[in-house]
Design a protein around this motif. Structure first.
Motif, PDB file in Angstrom:
ATOM      1  N   CYS A 176      34.039  41.140  31.417  1.00  0.00           N
ATOM      2  CA  CYS A 176      33.078  42.138  32.346  1.00  0.00           C
ATOM      3  C   CYS A 176      32.190  41.288  33.268  1.00  0.00           C
ATOM      4  O   CYS A 176      32.041  41.675  34.547  1.00  0.00           O
ATOM      5  CB  CYS A 176      31.906  42.858  31.496  1.00  0.00           C
ATOM      6  N   GLU A 177      32.104  40.058  33.033  1.00  0.00           N
ATOM      7  CA  GLU A 177      31.320  39.118  34.066  1.00  0.00           C
ATOM      8  C   GLU A 177      32.424  38.794  35.286  1.00  0.00           C
ATOM      9  O   GLU A 177      31.994  38.858  36.194  1.00  0.00           O
ATOM     10  CB  GLU A 177      30.869  37.728  33.352  1.00  0.00           C
ATOM     11  N   VAL A 178      33.649  38.571  34.859  1.00  0.00           N
ATOM     12  CA  VAL A 178      34.742  38.337  35.627  1.00  0.00           C
ATOM     13  C   VAL A 178      34.959  39.312  36.749  1.00  0.00           C
ATOM     14  O   VAL A 178      35.291  39.376  37.975  1.00  0.00           O
ATOM     15  CB  VAL A 178      35.918  37.813  35.088  1.00  0.00           C
ATOM     16  N   ASP A 179      34.970  40.595  36.100  1.00  0.00           N
ATOM     17  CA  ASP A 179      34.968  41.833  36.841  1.00  0.00           C
ATOM     18  C   ASP A 179      34.145  42.120  38.024  1.00  0.00           C
ATOM     19  O   ASP A 179      34.379  42.781  38.694  1.00  0.00           O
ATOM     20  CB  ASP A 179      35.304  43.013  35.940  1.00  0.00           C
ATOM     21  N   GLN A 180      32.863  41.645  37.663  1.00  0.00           N
ATOM     22  CA  GLN A 180      31.784  41.752  38.703  1.00  0.00           C
ATOM     23  C   GLN A 180      31.976  41.528  40.179  1.00  0.00           C
ATOM     24  O   GLN A 180      31.950  42.559  40.985  1.00  0.00           O
ATOM     25  CB  GLN A 180      30.627  41.303  38.116  1.00  0.00           C
ATOM     26  N   PRO A 181      32.627  40.353  40.181  1.00  0.00           N
ATOM     27  CA  PRO A 181      33.069  40.188  41.625  1.00  0.00           C
ATOM     28  C   PRO A 181      34.294  40.596  41.855  1.00  0.00           C
ATOM     29  O   PRO A 181      34.891  40.887  43.080  1.00  0.00           O
ATOM     30  CB  PRO A 181      33.055  38.471  41.732  1.00  0.00           C
ATOM     31  N   LYS A 182      35.394  40.459  40.837  1.00  0.00           N
ATOM     32  CA  LYS A 182      36.794  41.009  41.171  1.00  0.00           C
ATOM     33  C   LYS A 182      36.919  42.324  41.487  1.00  0.00           C
ATOM     34  O   LYS A 182      37.521  42.454  42.604  1.00  0.00           O
ATOM     35  CB  LYS A 182      37.552  40.773  40.053  1.00  0.00           C
ATOM     36  N   TYR A 183      35.967  43.172  41.162  1.00  0.00           N
ATOM     37  CA  TYR A 183      36.018  44.516  41.687  1.00  0.00           C
ATOM     38  C   TYR A 183      35.597  44.926  43.143  1.00  0.00           C
ATOM     39  O   TYR A 183      35.525  45.904  43.831  1.00  0.00           O
ATOM     40  CB  TYR A 183      35.617  45.829  40.444  1.00  0.00           C
ATOM     41  N   ILE A 184      34.983  43.835  43.787  1.00  0.00           N
ATOM     42  CA  ILE A 184      34.560  43.828  45.195  1.00  0.00           C
ATOM     43  C   ILE A 184      35.266  43.187  45.899  1.00  0.00           C
ATOM     44  O   ILE A 184      34.537  42.732  46.890  1.00  0.00           O
ATOM     45  CB  ILE A 184      32.876  43.908  45.164  1.00  0.00           C
ATOM     46  N   GLY A 185      36.405  42.796  45.509  1.00  0.00           N
ATOM     47  CA  GLY A 185      37.312  42.129  46.355  1.00  0.00           C
ATOM     48  C   GLY A 185      37.468  40.463  46.323  1.00  0.00           C
ATOM     49  O   GLY A 185      38.427  39.890  46.804  1.00  0.00           O
ATOM     50  N   TYR A 186      36.902  40.006  45.238  1.00  0.00           N
ATOM     51  CA  TYR A 186      36.836  38.695  45.124  1.00  0.00           C
ATOM     52  C   TYR A 186      38.190  38.371  44.250  1.00  0.00           C
ATOM     53  O   TYR A 186      38.129  39.119  43.010  1.00  0.00           O
ATOM     54  CB  TYR A 186      35.544  37.917  44.511  1.00  0.00           C
ATOM     55  N   ASN A 187      38.991  37.377  44.521  1.00  0.00           N
ATOM     56  CA  ASN A 187      40.340  36.861  43.399  1.00  0.00           C
ATOM     57  C   ASN A 187      39.725  35.894  42.662  1.00  0.00           C
ATOM     58  O   ASN A 187      39.566  34.498  43.310  1.00  0.00           O
ATOM     59  CB  ASN A 187      41.293  36.869  44.484  1.00  0.00           C
ATOM     60  N   PRO A 188      39.662  35.939  41.323  1.00  0.00           N
ATOM     61  CA  PRO A 188      39.087  34.867  40.538  1.00  0.00           C
ATOM     62  C   PRO A 188      40.347  34.073  40.066  1.00  0.00           C
ATOM     63  O   PRO A 188      39.972  32.853  39.384  1.00  0.00           O
ATOM     64  CB  PRO A 188      38.332  35.584  39.223  1.00  0.00           C
ATOM     65  N   PHE A 189      41.501  34.305  40.193  1.00  0.00           N
ATOM     66  CA  PHE A 189      42.521  33.659  39.507  1.00  0.00           C
ATOM     67  C   PHE A 189      43.476  32.767  40.573  1.00  0.00           C
ATOM     68  O   PHE A 189      44.225  32.042  40.040  1.00  0.00           O
ATOM     69  CB  PHE A 189      43.631  34.806  39.285  1.00  0.00           C
ATOM     70  N   ILE A 190      42.967  32.610  41.776  1.00  0.00           N
ATOM     71  CA  ILE A 190      43.609  31.595  42.520  1.00  0.00           C
ATOM     72  C   ILE A 190      43.443  30.141  41.891  1.00  0.00           C
ATOM     73  O   ILE A 190      42.297  29.729  41.766  1.00  0.00           O
ATOM     74  CB  ILE A 190      43.004  31.747  43.870  1.00  0.00           C
ATOM     75  N   LYS A 191      44.559  29.670  41.783  1.00  0.00           N
ATOM     76  CA  LYS A 191      44.862  28.093  40.997  1.00  0.00           C
ATOM     77  C   LYS A 191      44.117  28.275  39.524  1.00  0.00           C
ATOM     78  O   LYS A 191      43.575  27.143  39.125  1.00  0.00           O
ATOM     79  CB  LYS A 191      44.170  27.190  41.842  1.00  0.00           C
ATOM     80  N   ARG A 192      43.753  29.405  38.804  1.00  0.00           N
ATOM     81  CA  ARG A 192      43.408  29.370  37.889  1.00  0.00           C
ATOM     82  C   ARG A 192      44.245  30.270  36.776  1.00  0.00           C
ATOM     83  O   ARG A 192      44.124  31.379  36.292  1.00  0.00           O
ATOM     84  CB  ARG A 192      41.950  30.171  37.571  1.00  0.00           C
ATOM     85  N   ASN A 193      45.462  29.588  36.197  1.00  0.00           N
ATOM     86  CA  ASN A 193      46.400  30.185  35.627  1.00  0.00           C
ATOM     87  C   ASN A 193      45.875  30.468  34.083  1.00  0.00           C
ATOM     88  O   ASN A 193      46.457  31.788  33.658  1.00  0.00           O
ATOM     89  CB  ASN A 193      47.562  29.172  35.350  1.00  0.00           C
ATOM     90  N   LYS A 194      45.203  29.697  33.586  1.00  0.00           N
ATOM     91  CA  LYS A 194      44.712  29.592  32.084  1.00  0.00           C
ATOM     92  C   LYS A 194      43.649  31.006  32.310  1.00  0.00           C
ATOM     93  O   LYS A 194      43.750  31.975  31.278  1.00  0.00           O
ATOM     94  CB  LYS A 194      43.697  28.795  31.702  1.00  0.00           C
ATOM     95  N   LEU A 195      42.845  31.351  33.359  1.00  0.00           N
ATOM     96  CA  LEU A 195      41.984  32.348  33.316  1.00  0.00           C
ATOM     97  C   LEU A 195      42.759  33.791  33.526  1.00  0.00           C
ATOM     98  O   LEU A 195      42.493  34.652  32.788  1.00  0.00           O
ATOM     99  CB  LEU A 195      41.189  32.118  34.689  1.00  0.00           C
ATOM    100  N   SER A 196      43.782  33.792  34.403  1.00  0.00           N
ATOM    101  CA  SER A 196      44.699  34.697  34.548  1.00  0.00           C
ATOM    102  C   SER A 196      45.351  35.241  33.090  1.00  0.00           C
ATOM    103  O   SER A 196      45.347  36.384  32.887  1.00  0.00           O
ATOM    104  CB  SER A 196      45.766  34.461  35.644  1.00  0.00           C
ATOM    105  N   LYS A 197      45.913  34.205  32.495  1.00  0.00           N
ATOM    106  CA  LYS A 197      46.662  34.393  31.340  1.00  0.00           C
ATOM    107  C   LYS A 197      45.578  35.279  30.154  1.00  0.00           C
ATOM    108  O   LYS A 197      45.871  36.221  29.808  1.00  0.00           O
ATOM    109  CB  LYS A 197      47.304  33.242  30.693  1.00  0.00           C
TER     110      LYS A 197
END
Length: 236
Positions: A176-197
């Protein structure tokens, strides 16, 4: 005679509200959802202060006359007083200690960073009926970058979830913390494969509980953005 449900005061724009809502649903704890609009300032009113919580914050609960705010306090209350599946806050293998470690870390790190980015990029411009201040957004973005890197490096190493192979409340609050910026257009997964998985694993594990609440979050954002853009256009 069935037990009276607890009252849960929340707004899906708030990440801690979403996490607790999902926990209540997934744990099948009877509750009455009471929406409190952050955008209208309903949490700041004297009525809310006098009848719900003196801190004027969300989320909050009223458990048969017992009023409580602060999301982590509410979570621990639910674990003590209700029937919550063990995997959310497991006793075995020092699971609770690891979850507590994350909860303490996130309130000074990822929680602050994701909230600040959301406020600078979306909430402050909405409330002030202006465009976002690019300098403030860029500063918040840098802080968020550091915290996402730390989250991945400190908590997402070899395990499927934060404390092992079983999902816990740490994962629920973190997504839910990661979604807070993600849902307003921020991509948290760039160069973060572990985070994405990890993100995909948590989302799949939570299933419809996550999908429904996240859909409501996205819908509320889009509706508010449409009105905000119309106001900005009229000013030009």
């Amino acid at each position: 005679m069935p037990m009276q449900p607890i009252k849960f005061y929340y707004d899906v724009l708030n990440q801690s509200s979403r996490a607790l809502y999902i926990l209540l649903e997934a744990s099948k704890i009877p509750f009455e959802p009471v929406q409190i609009s952050l955008l209208k300032g309903e949490h700041l009113t004297g009525e809310y202060r006098d009848k719900v919580t003196r801190f004027k914050r969300i989320p909050a609960i009223n458990d048969h006359g017992f009023q409580l705010s602060e999301s982590v306090a509410i979570f621990r209350h639910l674990v003590r007083e209700k029937i919550v599946p063990e995997h959310w806050y497991p006793r075995k293998n020092l699971g609770r200690s690891r979850i507590d470690e994350y909860l303490e870390w996130r309130q000074r790190n990822l929680g602050v960073a994701s909230t600040d980015y959301f406020q600078q990029k979306w909430l402050v411009p909405y409330l002030q009926k202006t465009r976002a201040n690019e300098s403030s957004v860029n500063g918040a973005a840098k802080q968020l970058e550091r915290n996402l890197n730390d989250f991945e490096n400190l908590f997402l190493q070899s395990n499927k979830f934060i404390i092992g192979d079983t999902i816990s409340y740490a994962d629920l609050l973190a997504i839910c913390e990661v979604d807070q910026p993600k849902y307003i257009g921020y991509n948290p997964f760039i160069k973060r494969n572990k985070l994405s998985k990890w993100y995909d694993a948590v989302r799949e594990e939570l299933g419809p509980f996550y999908k429904d609440v996240s859909g409501e979050f996205e819908s509320k954002l889009r509706t508010a953005e449409k009105g905000h853009n119309e106001v900005i256009s009229m000013k030009q």
